[in-house]
Every structure is written in structure tokens, then in C-alpha cells.
Design an enzyme around this catalytic site. Structure first.
Site, mmCIF file in Angstrom:
data_model
loop_
_atom_site.group_PDB
_atom_site.id
_atom_site.type_symbol
_atom_site.label_atom_id
_atom_site.label_comp_id
_atom_site.label_asym_id
_atom_site.label_seq_id
_atom_site.Cartn_x
_atom_site.Cartn_y
_atom_site.Cartn_z
ATOM 1 N N GLY A 47 8.639 0.407 3.053
ATOM 2 C CA GLY A 47 7.280 0.730 3.499
ATOM 3 C C GLY A 47 7.280 1.850 4.523
ATOM 4 O O GLY A 47 6.466 1.868 5.452
ATOM 5 N N ARG A 99 6.273 5.149 -3.480
ATOM 6 C CA ARG A 99 5.892 6.458 -4.034
ATOM 7 C C ARG A 99 6.565 7.555 -3.217
ATOM 8 O O ARG A 99 6.994 7.309 -2.089
ATOM 9 C CB ARG A 99 4.379 6.612 -4.050
ATOM 10 C CG ARG A 99 3.778 6.564 -2.704
ATOM 11 C CD ARG A 99 2.338 6.084 -2.704
ATOM 12 N NE ARG A 99 2.048 5.642 -1.346
ATOM 13 C CZ ARG A 99 1.596 6.426 -0.388
ATOM 14 N NH1 ARG A 99 1.331 7.699 -0.630
ATOM 15 N NH2 ARG A 99 1.402 5.975 0.829
ATOM 16 N N ASP A 124 10.683 -0.226 -4.857
ATOM 17 C CA ASP A 124 9.588 -1.186 -4.981
ATOM 18 C C ASP A 124 10.180 -2.536 -4.607
ATOM 19 O O ASP A 124 11.109 -3.010 -5.262
ATOM 20 C CB ASP A 124 9.083 -1.184 -6.435
ATOM 21 C CG ASP A 124 7.938 -2.156 -6.626
ATOM 22 O OD1 ASP A 124 7.692 -2.995 -5.730
ATOM 23 O OD2 ASP A 124 7.289 -2.087 -7.699
ATOM 24 N N TYR A 151 -3.304 -13.342 4.103
ATOM 25 C CA TYR A 151 -2.348 -12.554 4.890
ATOM 26 C C TYR A 151 -1.641 -13.457 5.905
ATOM 27 O O TYR A 151 -0.415 -13.449 6.031
ATOM 28 C CB TYR A 151 -3.112 -11.420 5.590
ATOM 29 C CG TYR A 151 -2.295 -10.551 6.507
ATOM 30 C CD1 TYR A 151 -1.262 -9.752 6.026
ATOM 31 C CD2 TYR A 151 -2.579 -10.506 7.877
ATOM 32 C CE1 TYR A 151 -0.538 -8.935 6.877
ATOM 33 C CE2 TYR A 151 -1.860 -9.688 8.738
ATOM 34 C CZ TYR A 151 -0.836 -8.911 8.230
ATOM 35 O OH TYR A 151 -0.122 -8.104 9.074
ATOM 36 N N GLY A 172 4.087 3.917 5.636
ATOM 37 C CA GLY A 172 2.933 3.221 6.206
ATOM 38 C C GLY A 172 2.723 3.553 7.674
ATOM 39 O O GLY A 172 3.421 4.403 8.242
ATOM 40 N N GLN A 173 1.769 2.866 8.294
ATOM 41 C CA GLN A 173 1.398 3.189 9.681
ATOM 42 C C GLN A 173 2.587 3.070 10.625
ATOM 43 O O GLN A 173 2.870 3.984 11.402
ATOM 44 C CB GLN A 173 0.267 2.256 10.163
ATOM 45 C CG GLN A 173 -0.239 2.627 11.556
ATOM 46 C CD GLN A 173 -1.125 1.560 12.191
ATOM 47 O OE1 GLN A 173 -1.181 0.423 11.721
ATOM 48 N NE2 GLN A 173 -1.802 1.917 13.260
ATOM 49 N N LYS A 178 2.226 -14.628 6.294
ATOM 50 C CA LYS A 178 2.996 -14.327 7.517
ATOM 51 C C LYS A 178 3.680 -15.581 8.062
ATOM 52 O O LYS A 178 4.844 -15.531 8.471
ATOM 53 C CB LYS A 178 2.096 -13.666 8.569
ATOM 54 C CG LYS A 178 1.742 -12.229 8.231
ATOM 55 C CD LYS A 178 2.987 -11.338 8.265
ATOM 56 C CE LYS A 178 2.813 -10.011 7.611
ATOM 57 N NZ LYS A 178 4.040 -9.226 7.519
HETATM 58 N N1 SER Z 1 -3.305 -5.229 12.080
HETATM 59 C C1 SER Z 1 -3.199 -6.327 11.170
HETATM 60 C C2 SER Z 1 -4.465 -6.535 10.432
HETATM 61 O O1 SER Z 1 -5.502 -6.273 11.010
HETATM 62 C C3 SER Z 1 -2.835 -7.583 11.899
HETATM 63 O O2 SER Z 1 -1.495 -7.819 11.777
HETATM 64 O O3 SER Z 1 -4.444 -6.973 9.332
#
Ligand code: SER
Length: 319
Positions: A8, A36, A53, A142, A11-12, A146
Site C-alpha cells: 500500500g 498499480r 496485490d 472497518y 496510499g496516504q 481492525k
Molecule cells: N482515518 C481512519 C478512518 O477515518 C481511521 O483509522 O477511517
């Protein structure tokens, strides 16, 4: 950590962590990967980049063997708001992806860092000064992934002796790469809009507190925890870490110190508001401080000053 693979990586967090780790451990010792290829990305141009992936264990294993990887930083994941719109993708990537990475780590004897989140808590957790060890009954997919991930990583440590470590990241604020569909994203968007339009419409209600952290502190967590003496770690997956407990109006007031005519109004998104209300207002980070010396450099106003300066350059805003 000597040879590091980051999943990843575009990503951010990954896009900044890759550069940070390349500066510390050497350009050739940090392999970035993602689903990608973005040719123009500095990450792709500034060192090794591999297509991985995480749903394909063979791809992970091939890259780990090719570079003789000893540490994996597994960041590929789907965030909270996107997860609610596609729960099966969230489960698949966040759980099956993690399982694949754990298995490859086990077979190749790699250490593993993977982040958990404030989302691992839920309404039945104490939401003020949320303890390290407490009730965890999240209601988002999510959050479910986690908590499951924390348990799975603990299991691999106990069962196989795998060196798994992680933190529960709060909302991450940064200027390099935008977050990809989370609930705390407003705390990034507000800075862009403050500079571009001098006003922002916030999708989270005034008075809703959540933990936040500025990217330089986020990056230090990875290095400091992964380099910590394992004999000191009573917890592993995952440590509460935070630097700022903030509501939207706190960001607004902080920005006004630098942009006095900045204005904010509200148009609440009920889905993300409900998620935000189920997350801690502020987490207790005592375990992280005691076990690996967690500390932060940026408070809200210091972060605001730096964010505005850096974003101004990025967006080429003169005034
Ligand atoms: N920044 C994340 C979210 O907002 C939290 O882990 O999904």
C-alpha cells in the site's frame, strides 16, 4: 529492520513512509509495492517498486524472496467510510490480505508492522481516555477487521513467535497524499479548502471529538516501535497512540490564527457522523509511552502552521 517491504505504498501513509524509511535505511533497502503502477509517482521513481496485490500470496512471497526482505510494513487496507459502502471488499482486503501477509511473514521469518485504528473501539468502550486494554465491540466493518487483525497478529506472535507489532492510529493529517475514504478525512480537507476557498463545509458535527496525529509523528511511530527492545513490549497489537484530541471547531479556530477570514459551516453526513460518535474522544497512550517511549512533536497549532505552509507550496498559492 534491514530490508523492508511496504504494501500500500502509494496510499496516504505509505507515500510518505517510503521516503522516510529510504532516508533512514537506504534507498535500496526499502521496497515499495502496490496494486498499480503510477509512473509519475516519486515513490516509483525514487527506488524499487513492485506490483503486489495482497490478495495474491504468491506475489507477496516472490517479492519477499527476491529482495531477501526481513521486515514487512503492511499498509494496504480499506478505510471506514469506503468500508461501509463495500463491506465485502473491506473484509477481503483487510482480513484476507493481512492473513496472506502473515503467512508469507511466517514462512520467510519476517517481522511485521501493521496499523490498527481508533476504529477498533466502539460505543461500549470508554470513549474518554480510552484505555489500552478495554471493551472492543466496533460496529463498522472497518473496525471489525481492525480488531480481528489485532487478534490475528497477537495469535501469530504467540503461536509462531512472529515479531508482529502495531499501533492504533488516530486520524492522520498530511499534505502529500489525500486519505482514501475515512471518517477523519475532514481534518485534511479543511486545510485544502481553507487555502483554496477560505471556507469549508464540514461533514462532521461541531463538538465531535476524535484523536488526530500529524504525519511526521505517524512515521516516527513505525520506526520507534519496530526498533524497540522486544523484551520491553508487553503489548504488541496494537498500541494506542495519539497527539491531538480535536473537534471540527478546534481546527477552524486554529486555522483562523493564520487565515483570519476563514469560515466553516456544517452539512452533516449521517453515516460518517455515526461512525465518529462511536470512536474514542481521546485515547490513553500510557502503554506506548512506557513500553517503547512513544512521544510526539506536533500539537494542533504547530501542525496547522506547518500544514498551511507546505500546502501553500504544493498548491502554488501565493497570497
Ligand atoms: N482515518 C481512519 C478512518 O477515518 C481511521 O483509522 O477511517
Amino acid at each position: 529492520m534491514k530490508k523492508i517491504l511496504i504494501t500500500g505504498a502509494l496510499g496516504q501513509i505509505g507515500s510518505e513512509l517510503t521516503t522516510h524509511l529510504r532516508n533512514i535505511y537506504g534507498k535500496d533497502n526499502v521496497i515499495a509495492s502496490g496494486r498499480r503502477i503510477v509512473e509519475e509517482s516519486t515513490i516509483v521513481q525514487s527506488g524499487s517498486y513492485e506490483l503486489v496485490d495482497v490478495l495474491d500470496p504468491k506475489q507477496i512471497d516472490t517479492v519477499v524472496k527476491k529482495y531477501n526482505i526481513d521486515s514487512i510494513i503492511h499498509l494496504a487496507a480499506i478505510l471506514s467510510a469506503v468500508g461501509e459502502s463495500n463491506p465485502s471488499a473491506a473484509w477481503n482486503i483487510n482480513i484476507n490480505g493481512l492473513y496472506n501477509v502473515l503467512e508469507v511473514a511466517r514462512e520467510n521469518k519476517c517481522a511485521l508492522f501493521t496499523p490498527s485504528s481508533i476504529a477498533a473501539f466502539g460505543k461500549s468502550s470508554p470513549l474518554d481516555n480510552t484505555p489500552q486494554d478495554t471493551v472492543q465491540r466496533p460496529e463498522t466493518i472497518y473496525g471489525v477487521t481492525k480488531v480481528s487483525g489485532e487478534l490475528l497478529c497477537d495469535y501469530y506472535h504467540k503461536k509462531y513467535g512472529l515479531d508482529t507489532r502495531g499501533v492504533r492510529y488516530p486520524g492522520v493529517i498530511s499534505y502529500e497524499t489525500l486519505p482514501g475514504g475515512g471518517t477523519t478525512d475532514y481534518a485534511v480537507h479543511i486545510y485544502y479548502e481553507a487555502l483554496k476557498r477560505r471556507k469549508y463545509t464540514c461533514f462532521i458535527q461541531e463538538g465531535t471529538y476524535m484523536d488526530m496525529m500529524y504525519m511526521p509523528d505517524v512515521l516516527n511511530c513505525v520506526v520507534n516501535l519496530m526498533e524497540a527492545d522486544p523484551s520491553k513490549l508487553k503489548h504488541r497489537n496494537a498500541f494506542n497512540v495519539t497527539s491531538i484530541s480535536c473537534a471540527p471547531e478546534d481546527f477552524c479556530n486554529s486555522i483562523k490564527k493564520y487565515i483570519p477570514d476563514f469560515q466553516m459551516d456544517y452539512d452533516i453526513d449521517p453515516i460518517r457522523q455515526a461512525i465518529a460518535e462511536s470512536w474514542p474522544n481521546s485515547m490513553d497512550c500510557t502503554a506506548a509511552k512506557e513500553e517503547w517511549g512513544f512521544s510526539v512533536k506536533y500539537n494542533l497549532d504547530e501542525m496547522t502552521k506547518d500544514m498551511l505552509e507546505k500546502l501553500k507550496m504544493k498548491l502554488d498559492i501565493k497570497a
